[in-house]
Enzyme design. Structure first.
Site, PDB file in Angstrom:
ATOM      1  N   LYS A   1      -1.280   1.315   2.214  1.00 32.98           N
ATOM      2  CA  LYS A   1      -1.867   2.356   2.427  1.00 32.98           C
ATOM      3  C   LYS A   1      -3.396   2.315   1.671  1.00 32.98           C
ATOM      4  O   LYS A   1      -3.420   2.675   0.660  1.00 32.98           O
ATOM      5  CB  LYS A   1      -1.161   3.689   1.735  1.00 32.98           C
ATOM      6  CG  LYS A   1      -1.978   5.058   1.596  1.00 32.98           C
ATOM      7  CD  LYS A   1      -0.983   6.121   1.731  1.00 32.98           C
ATOM      8  CE  LYS A   1      -1.654   7.477   1.525  1.00 32.98           C
ATOM      9  NZ  LYS A   1      -0.958   8.520   1.588  1.00 32.98           N
TER      10      LYS A   1
ATOM     11  N   GLU B   1      -0.070   1.525  -2.195  1.00 32.81           N
ATOM     12  CA  GLU B   1      -1.402   2.251  -1.946  1.00 32.81           C
ATOM     13  C   GLU B   1      -2.343   1.657  -2.967  1.00 32.81           C
ATOM     14  O   GLU B   1      -2.186   2.522  -4.336  1.00 32.81           O
ATOM     15  CB  GLU B   1      -1.122   3.784  -1.833  1.00 32.81           C
ATOM     16  CG  GLU B   1      -2.655   4.515  -1.898  1.00 32.81           C
ATOM     17  CD  GLU B   1      -2.385   5.874  -1.872  1.00 32.81           C
ATOM     18  OE1 GLU B   1      -1.291   6.307  -2.088  1.00 32.81           O
ATOM     19  OE2 GLU B   1      -3.234   6.623  -1.657  1.00 32.81           O
TER      20      GLU B   1
END
Ligand code: 13P
Length: 345
Positions: free
Chosen positions: A218, A176
């Site tokens: 992500k 992420e």
């Protein structure tokens, strides 16, 4: 297919996405403050138990990202919270970073910590039932000089160190690199920062031998800054987002799971829907495009619950409703009229 690849694929299965319920104790305090709930261990347990017991949630939710406290917690009747999830066919995951800390010599930027002892922590989380993990790096946009290449590089290096360790432990990493939407920047500036960040991240992932088919990405969507004037509408968000990811993310990655990142729940749903509609139009998009939302899924149930036992069923209905709408968006079949549908699960 390797075990990692099959778990990664299951997390982005048709119609499904991820619930991020991995707020740290200080982050959940901010959410509880907003609804007038005291931040005690028992309230955190009661709230997460409510979410995980929501009837039928496995239809829309493939996996839940847990926090260290939660993966060890038991429901009021003694059932481990992890078992509540697996009983619903939902895959448990775990946040493993320990937060973004000031970056030395660039005090307006951060670097995410948590690599020391990570191999041992991953082994323990695996024994507690985690099949996937998450590490969040934070990239902020401020003027022309932030983010610095320095910040992008150190965060990308740490993300890849984490991802390699996670795969070594048999746990699917969710990488992420969040580009924050805070600020007044244009969508063009966001696009430029996202492309630079993602190319650097995938360069590091490749250098550190991470298997692309056994991970998920992500990211934030490509958006105008939260306080920008004339914020780009959903159709532009979809166009910019797909162009950005097509030019930086390898086709072998099974899925892109967007964070909601401070968008309202309606906005996060509308934009995800537009991205999936655009992908269907283009017809050459290699990855599943779904959600890994925290606030985008939880704002409504938190408000409905407000810490009261008698509101648990209403909060579960609100959570099921938001999950159903977000699942529709993940398939490109959401319409704003669905917001008014009955909230019975
Ligand atoms: P939001 O969807 O609230 O941004 O949270 C997702 C997440 O896991 C951020 O790390």
């Amino acid at each position: 297919m390797s075990d990692l690849a099959s778990v990664a694929k299951a997390l982005v299965a048709s119609g499904k996405g991820i619930l991020a319920a991995d707020e740290s104790t200080s982050t959940i305090k901010r959410r509880f403050d907003a609804i007038g709930v005291e931040n005690t261990e028992d309230n955190r347990r009661a709230y997460r138990e409510l979410l995980f017991r929501t009837p039928g949630i496995g239809t829309y939710i493939s996996g839940v990202i847990l926090y260290d406290e939660t993966i060890r917690q038991k429901a009021a009747d003694g059932t481990p919270l992890v078992k509540l999830l697996t009983d619903q066919g939902v895959i448990p995951g775990i946040k493993v970073d320990i937060g973004a800390k000031p970056l030395p010599k660039s005090p307006k930027e951060t670097v995410t910590e948590g690599l020391d002892g990570l191999r041992e922590r991953l082994a323990e989380y695996k024994s507690l039932g985690a099949q996937f993990s998450k590490w969040r790096a934070v990239i902020n946009i401020e003027g022309d000089d932030i983010p610095s290449l320095y910040s992008i590089r150190v965060n990308a290096h740490a993300l890849a160190r984490y991802a390699a360790l996670s795969q070594e432990a048999g746990i699917v990493p969710i990488v992420e690199p969040e580009v924050l939407m805070d600020g007044t920047h244009s969508i063009d500036r966001c696009f430029e920062v996202q492309v630079r960040t993602l190319r650097t991240v995938f360069n590091q992932l490749a250098s550190q031998r991470v298997d692309f088919d056994g991970m998920l990405l992500k990211p934030a969507m490509v958006l105008s800054g939260k306080d920008a004037t004339n914020r780009a509408p959903a159709a532009d968000v979809a166009r910019y987002t797909l162009e950005c990811f097509l030019s930086s993310v390898p086709a072998m990655v099974p899925g892109i799971v967007f964070l909601s990142g401070g968008q309202s729940d309606n906005e996060a749903t509308l934009n995800l829907d537009a991205i999936n509609r655009r992908a269907a139009e283009l017809g050459r998009v290699p990855w599943q495009l779904t959600f890994s939302y925290g606030r985008g899924l939880q704002a409504a149930p938190q408000k409905a619950w407000s810490g009261k036992k008698e509101n648990v069923a209403a909060a579960q209905r609100a959570f099921a409703h938001r999950s159903r709408l977000t699942s529709a968006a993940r398939m490109g079949s959401y319409t704003p009229a669905m917001e008014k549908e009955s909230v019975s699960p």
